[in-house]
Design a protein around this motif. Structure first.
Motif, short mmCIF file in Angstrom:
data_model
loop_
_atom_site.label_atom_id
_atom_site.label_comp_id
_atom_site.label_asym_id
_atom_site.label_seq_id
_atom_site.Cartn_x
_atom_site.Cartn_y
_atom_site.Cartn_z
N LEU A 67 0.83 -1.21 0.00
CA LEU A 67 0.00 0.00 0.00
C LEU A 67 0.86 1.25 0.00
CD1 LEU A 67 -2.86 1.09 0.03
CD2 LEU A 67 -2.81 1.02 2.52
N GLU A 68 1.95 1.24 0.80
CA GLU A 68 2.84 2.41 0.85
C GLU A 68 3.52 2.63 -0.51
OE1 GLU A 68 1.87 1.29 4.79
OE2 GLU A 68 2.70 0.09 3.16
N LYS A 69 3.94 1.54 -1.16
CA LYS A 69 4.60 1.66 -2.47
C LYS A 69 3.61 2.20 -3.52
CE LYS A 69 8.61 -0.02 -1.22
NZ LYS A 69 8.96 -1.43 -1.41
N ALA A 70 2.38 1.70 -3.46
CA ALA A 70 1.36 2.18 -4.40
C ALA A 70 1.09 3.67 -4.19
CB ALA A 70 0.07 1.38 -4.24
N LYS A 71 1.01 4.09 -2.94
CA LYS A 71 0.79 5.51 -2.63
C LYS A 71 1.94 6.36 -3.16
CE LYS A 71 -2.10 5.03 1.50
NZ LYS A 71 -2.16 5.21 2.98
N GLU A 72 3.19 5.88 -3.00
CA GLU A 72 4.35 6.61 -3.51
C GLU A 72 4.25 6.81 -5.02
OE1 GLU A 72 7.49 4.87 -0.16
OE2 GLU A 72 7.85 4.54 -2.29
N SER A 73 3.88 5.73 -5.73
CA SER A 73 3.76 5.82 -7.19
C SER A 73 2.67 6.80 -7.60
CB SER A 73 3.46 4.43 -7.77
OG SER A 73 4.51 3.54 -7.50
N LEU A 74 1.52 6.74 -6.90
CA LEU A 74 0.43 7.65 -7.22
C LEU A 74 0.80 9.10 -6.92
CD1 LEU A 74 -2.54 5.51 -5.89
CD2 LEU A 74 -2.15 6.15 -8.27
N GLN A 75 1.54 9.30 -5.84
CA GLN A 75 1.98 10.66 -5.50
C GLN A 75 2.97 11.19 -6.54
OE1 GLN A 75 3.32 9.93 -1.53
NE2 GLN A 75 1.28 10.16 -0.63
N LYS A 76 3.82 10.31 -7.09
CA LYS A 76 4.73 10.70 -8.17
C LYS A 76 3.92 11.10 -9.41
CE LYS A 76 8.81 8.03 -6.85
NZ LYS A 76 9.72 6.93 -7.21
N TRP A 77 2.84 10.33 -9.65
CA TRP A 77 1.96 10.66 -10.78
C TRP A 77 1.34 12.04 -10.57
CZ3 TRP A 77 -3.71 9.97 -10.11
CH2 TRP A 77 -4.42 10.35 -11.25
N GLU A 78 0.87 12.29 -9.34
CA GLU A 78 0.25 13.58 -9.05
C GLU A 78 1.27 14.72 -9.18
OE1 GLU A 78 -1.41 16.16 -5.30
OE2 GLU A 78 -0.35 14.28 -5.00
N ALA A 79 2.52 14.45 -8.73
CA ALA A 79 3.56 15.48 -8.77
C ALA A 79 4.21 15.60 -10.15
CB ALA A 79 4.63 15.16 -7.72
N ASP A 80 3.75 14.80 -11.09
CA ASP A 80 4.28 14.79 -12.46
C ASP A 80 5.78 14.50 -12.46
OD1 ASP A 80 4.02 17.00 -15.38
OD2 ASP A 80 4.02 14.82 -15.16
#
Length: 526
Positions: A67-80
């Protein structure tokens, strides 16, 4: 019971490439726009890239960081900040579809890992929980991006035409994701709670058409089972911008009730305050929870009844057995030699049989009592091993056995743990090869969640076909003449290890020895 971590490890070690191929097949059937970014790659190149990402994903499921890894990836997506890819190349709908393909691919291999329905249900429950949480994060970021975009447009664009164009493009993306989402979504006015937009997933869940829903409230449609609870939530909504995760029961057009997990977010759309609602259908999840609870309660009742039966049966059997033993002993003392040799042999057989039956009853009583006094203690395994060696000192001396061990941990466990070491070491001595000094090595591995012990010997070994059978109560592979014993020792070990939240297994080779492994959970509290 087998869990998601074990399933992920099993899949990574045995079916990684097959899992990747199945995931890509599922993605292709869903026609996800994001996959156009990889159109220039050959099939083998795409598999190679996917192998790396899938292995990392399965490892994260194993170590509990998924879950933490998925959140990191999604946050990278949000931060472009995804390397080589713009965040506008990947839309939320793409991600949700990829998650769906990922989940279905995992289910495809579940029956290879276990055929036990309770274990399958437990793993499905863990997977549903994980993907639900990841989807919540993705949708939340989507709404955040949408809101940030609107704020940027309102602040930076003074030219009305440009501002309208940007808003239109932003809303176009939002509604594209909104309608293609695999999660039920609705938009209603904050002022009167009437629906102004709903997606296909929501309509499919309640069995209504869009024309029947738009312009009406949930209460007018009669789709809320608990109206009182819903009114309380909607009242609180006027004071909060976000109301996360509350359970609600919906009524479909056919009258069927479905359980939903609902999240509400207040945001401005087209200059008006609106409520964006997310509906996750958790009917199957709730059903699985109820089945697990019922199975757990039934199992507890069954275990309790079995323990009571074993105690009563074995306790009541002891008295007549003592009577038989006493009278056979009396006959042997008074009449031995007065009859023929066959009569003396018959009496010896009866005496031997009753003595063995008493041993079996005693062992059954001990087995039924395992876990009755469940008091967690701090156990120094080094001191415990010294006690075991003293208890079986005669066997060690007679066999000239050599026992070596690595430094063992201090852990939290139950007093019965000593029996595991005593049984496994005792078996290693008992099942030694002729004219060979028994050598026993005790090791331990420290992992984040558990201690993994191993007891290795150089004995006669066990054939692979008997690996499961030897842990069944009263199952012996050798006759009483070859090796004495009740056949209950390894069953006791299994029950005690499971009491400690662990599992026990072995690896062995005939005439080369055996290694028994068992785990002790670190979650036990004093």
């Amino acid at each position: 019971m087998k869990n998601l971590k074990e399933f992920a490890h099993y899949l990574r070690k045995n079916y990684l490439r097959a899992y990747v191929v199945e995931s890509l097949r599922m993605i292709n059937t869903m026609h996800i726009p994001m996959m156009k970014l990889f159109a220039h790659l050959s099939e083998e190149e795409l598999i190679s890239i996917s192998l790396l990402s899938s292995e990392k994903f399965l490892v994260s499921l194993e170590d509990g960081t998924a879950l933490e890894k998925a959140k990191e990836s999604l946050q990278k997506w949000e931060a472009d900040s995804l390397p080589g890819i713009s965040k506008y190349d990947i839309q939320s709908a793409d991600l949700l579809l990829v998650y769906a393909a990922q989940k279905k691919s995992l289910y495809h291999f579940l029956h290879f890992f276990t055929t036990d329905s309770a274990e399958q249900i437990s793993i499905v429950y863990e997977l549903e929980d994980y993907f639900t949480r990841v989807q919540e994060v993705a949708i939340s970021l989507l709404l955040k991006i949408q809101k940030e975009k609107e704020e940027q447009i309102q602040t930076l664009n003074t030219h009305l035409g440009l501002r309208n164009f940007e808003l239109a493009e932003s809303e176009k993306k939002f509604y594209s994701i909104f309608h293609s989402s695999s999660i039920g979504m609705t938009i209603s006015k904050l002022s009167d709670k009437k629906f102004i937009e709903v997606n296909k997933k929501f309509l499919g869940s309640i069995g209504l058409e869009k024309k029947d829903v738009i312009g009406k409230t949930s209460l007018e449609l009669g789709i809320i089972a608990d109206t009182r609870k819903f009114n309380e939530v909607m009242k609180a909504e006027n004071d909060k911008l976000v109301i996360p995760d509350f359970e609600l029961t919906l009524i479909t057009k056919s009258g069927k009730q479905i359980n939903a997990l609902v999240s509400l977010t207040v945001m401005e759309i087209d200059g008006e305050q609106c409520v964006v609602s997310l509906f996750y259908d958790i009917t199957d999840k709730k059903r699985i929870e109820m089945e697990l609870q019922k199975n757990s309660e039934a199992l507890m009742r069954s275990n309790k009844e079995l323990e009571q039966f074993a105690y009563i049966a074995s306790h009541d059997l002891q008295e007549p057995l003592r009577t038989v033993t006493n009278y056979v002993g009396l006959l042997q003392r008074k009449y031995r030699g007065r009859f023929d040799k066959n009569a003396d042999d018959f009496l010896d057989f009866i005496n031997s049989g009753t003595e063995r039956m008493q041993l079996l009853i005693k062992a059954l009583l001990e087995y039924s009592r395992i876990g009755n006094n469940r008091i967690a203690l701090e156990i120094d395994c080094n001191l415990m091993l010294e006690e075991v060696n003293k208890d079986i000192a005669i066997s060690i001396k007679e066999s000239k056995c050599i026992i070596t061990n690595e430094p063992l941990p201090v852990l939290i466990g139950y007093a019965e743990l000593k029996s595991v070491f005593q049984n496994l070491i005792g078996n290693a001595i008992k099942y030694r090869k002729k004219n060979t000094i028994p050598l026993i090595l005790i090791s331990v591995k420290d992992t984040p969640d558990e201690w993994v012990f191993s007891i290795e010997d150089n004995g006669i070994g066990i054939e692979a076909e008997y690996y499961e059978r030897i842990f069944i109560i009263f199952q012996k592979l050798h006759s009483q003449k070859e090796y004495e014993g009740t056949g209950i020792g390894l069953s006791q070990c299994k029950k005690i290890v499971e009491l400690h939240g662990g599992k026990i297994w072995l690896k062995s080779e005939l005439e080369k020895g055996s290694t028994f492994y068992f785990t002790i959970s670190k979650t036990i509290q004093k």
